[in-house]
Motif scaffolding. Sequence first.
Motif, PDB file in Angstrom:
ATOM      1  N   TRP A   1      -1.801 -10.603 -44.387  1.00  0.00           N
ATOM      2  CA  TRP A   1      -2.034 -10.213 -43.102  1.00  0.00           C
ATOM      3  C   TRP A   1      -2.247  -8.839 -42.950  1.00  0.00           C
ATOM      4  O   TRP A   1      -1.680  -8.035 -43.705  1.00  0.00           O
ATOM      5  N   SER A   2      -3.228  -8.237 -41.947  1.00  0.00           N
ATOM      6  CA  SER A   2      -3.110  -6.881 -41.662  1.00  0.00           C
ATOM      7  C   SER A   2      -3.431  -6.797 -40.203  1.00  0.00           C
ATOM      8  O   SER A   2      -4.413  -7.298 -40.103  1.00  0.00           O
ATOM      9  N   PHE A   3      -2.458  -5.682 -40.161  1.00  0.00           N
ATOM     10  CA  PHE A   3      -2.228  -5.819 -38.466  1.00  0.00           C
ATOM     11  C   PHE A   3      -2.363  -3.826 -37.998  1.00  0.00           C
ATOM     12  O   PHE A   3      -1.620  -2.871 -38.880  1.00  0.00           O
ATOM     13  N   PRO A   4      -2.924  -3.659 -37.545  1.00  0.00           N
ATOM     14  CA  PRO A   4      -3.329  -2.160 -36.505  1.00  0.00           C
ATOM     15  C   PRO A   4      -1.881  -1.531 -36.009  1.00  0.00           C
ATOM     16  O   PRO A   4      -1.658  -2.318 -35.541  1.00  0.00           O
ATOM     17  N   VAL A   5      -1.881  -0.322 -36.196  1.00  0.00           N
ATOM     18  CA  VAL A   5      -1.522   0.197 -35.741  1.00  0.00           C
ATOM     19  C   VAL A   5      -1.669   1.461 -34.842  1.00  0.00           C
ATOM     20  O   VAL A   5      -1.897   2.515 -35.465  1.00  0.00           O
ATOM     21  N   ARG A   6      -1.435   1.345 -34.149  1.00  0.00           N
ATOM     22  CA  ARG A   6      -1.910   2.757 -32.743  1.00  0.00           C
ATOM     23  C   ARG A   6      -1.038   4.066 -33.098  1.00  0.00           C
ATOM     24  O   ARG A   6      -0.669   4.080 -32.822  1.00  0.00           O
ATOM     25  N   ASN A   7      -2.278   4.689 -33.161  1.00  0.00           N
ATOM     26  CA  ASN A   7      -1.411   6.524 -32.828  1.00  0.00           C
ATOM     27  C   ASN A   7      -1.199   7.150 -31.779  1.00  0.00           C
ATOM     28  O   ASN A   7      -1.865   6.146 -30.619  1.00  0.00           O
ATOM     29  N   LEU A   8      -0.082   7.302 -31.730  1.00  0.00           N
ATOM     30  CA  LEU A   8       0.804   8.285 -30.174  1.00  0.00           C
ATOM     31  C   LEU A   8       1.297   9.222 -30.453  1.00  0.00           C
ATOM     32  O   LEU A   8       2.009   9.599 -31.096  1.00  0.00           O
TER      33      LEU A   8
ATOM     34  N   PRO B   1       1.238  -9.016 -33.852  1.00  0.00           N
ATOM     35  CA  PRO B   1       2.353 -10.708 -33.472  1.00  0.00           C
ATOM     36  C   PRO B   1       2.956 -11.142 -34.526  1.00  0.00           C
ATOM     37  O   PRO B   1       3.079 -11.168 -35.425  1.00  0.00           O
ATOM     38  N   SER B   2       3.325 -12.249 -33.803  1.00  0.00           N
ATOM     39  CA  SER B   2       4.816 -12.909 -34.220  1.00  0.00           C
ATOM     40  C   SER B   2       4.031 -14.944 -35.066  1.00  0.00           C
ATOM     41  O   SER B   2       3.055 -15.246 -34.623  1.00  0.00           O
ATOM     42  N   LEU B   3       4.023 -14.344 -35.959  1.00  0.00           N
ATOM     43  CA  LEU B   3       3.806 -15.212 -36.742  1.00  0.00           C
ATOM     44  C   LEU B   3       4.718 -16.675 -37.745  1.00  0.00           C
ATOM     45  O   LEU B   3       3.811 -17.867 -37.908  1.00  0.00           O
TER      46      LEU B   3
ATOM     47  N   LEU C   1       8.497 -11.163 -41.331  1.00  0.00           N
ATOM     48  CA  LEU C   1       6.538 -11.203 -40.611  1.00  0.00           C
ATOM     49  C   LEU C   1       5.647 -12.156 -40.989  1.00  0.00           C
ATOM     50  O   LEU C   1       4.621 -12.816 -40.443  1.00  0.00           O
ATOM     51  N   ALA C   2       5.873 -12.410 -42.499  1.00  0.00           N
ATOM     52  CA  ALA C   2       4.986 -13.095 -43.404  1.00  0.00           C
ATOM     53  C   ALA C   2       6.091 -14.266 -44.071  1.00  0.00           C
ATOM     54  O   ALA C   2       5.978 -15.768 -43.752  1.00  0.00           O
ATOM     55  N   VAL C   3       6.887 -13.588 -44.798  1.00  0.00           N
ATOM     56  CA  VAL C   3       7.583 -14.960 -45.609  1.00  0.00           C
ATOM     57  C   VAL C   3       8.879 -14.973 -45.259  1.00  0.00           C
ATOM     58  O   VAL C   3       9.567 -13.876 -44.987  1.00  0.00           O
TER      59      VAL C   3
END
Length: 219
Positions: free
Chosen positions: A13-20, A40-42, A196-198
Amino acid sequence: MSQLVPPRFLFRWSFPVRNLGDVPHRSGRLLELPESHRIPSLGELDAVPGFADVRLVWNDSGVGLSVDVRGRTRRLNCSSASPSVSDGLHVWFDTRNTKTVHRATKFCQQFSLLPAGGGRTEADPLAVAIPLARAREDSLLADTSRIQVQSEVRPGGYWLEAWLPAESLVGFDPSQHPQLGFHFIVRDSELGEQSLAVGNEFPYAADPSLWQTIELTNG
């Protein structure tokens, strides 16, 4: 028939994290992240309902995390004496996103972010750096006095926000290494665990190859 391997484990899994650029805020809520920053919840893939909303943000100064937990009826179980098993958000980072080793390198770190358990009355939020088990390389524990943590415990749950400055993340270099290994567990003495995943069926706490990827994006 029960499944031997959880569906979440079958994928990378790969998730984008936005810049602020304007976080952490100097007044009011530390982060107050919008929906676009939610991870997102998996759990639905394994028929495990989620109870926590987890969000991430980054900029050149560091990484921010927030969690909102709902559905509680009991008192929180948070203690500075046993942070790794306390109620709260427990996170793992690998600033080199190495997926080919099964033991933590010097770029891997673990933090326990608790909504309570700090201060003289143990009512203050708390950030604790946790040594990684079976690490192949020794690394200094982060100076958690630099980490900002804010929380509110309310009837039915709590929210927590934390800012980890670049100085507390060994090897943090978004321009050269925009992909980070990442894992989290929201541990709750009443509601259980949301990962998150496992989960505990795998040795995620010591094996960075089981962590997923977050991509530090400017979008």
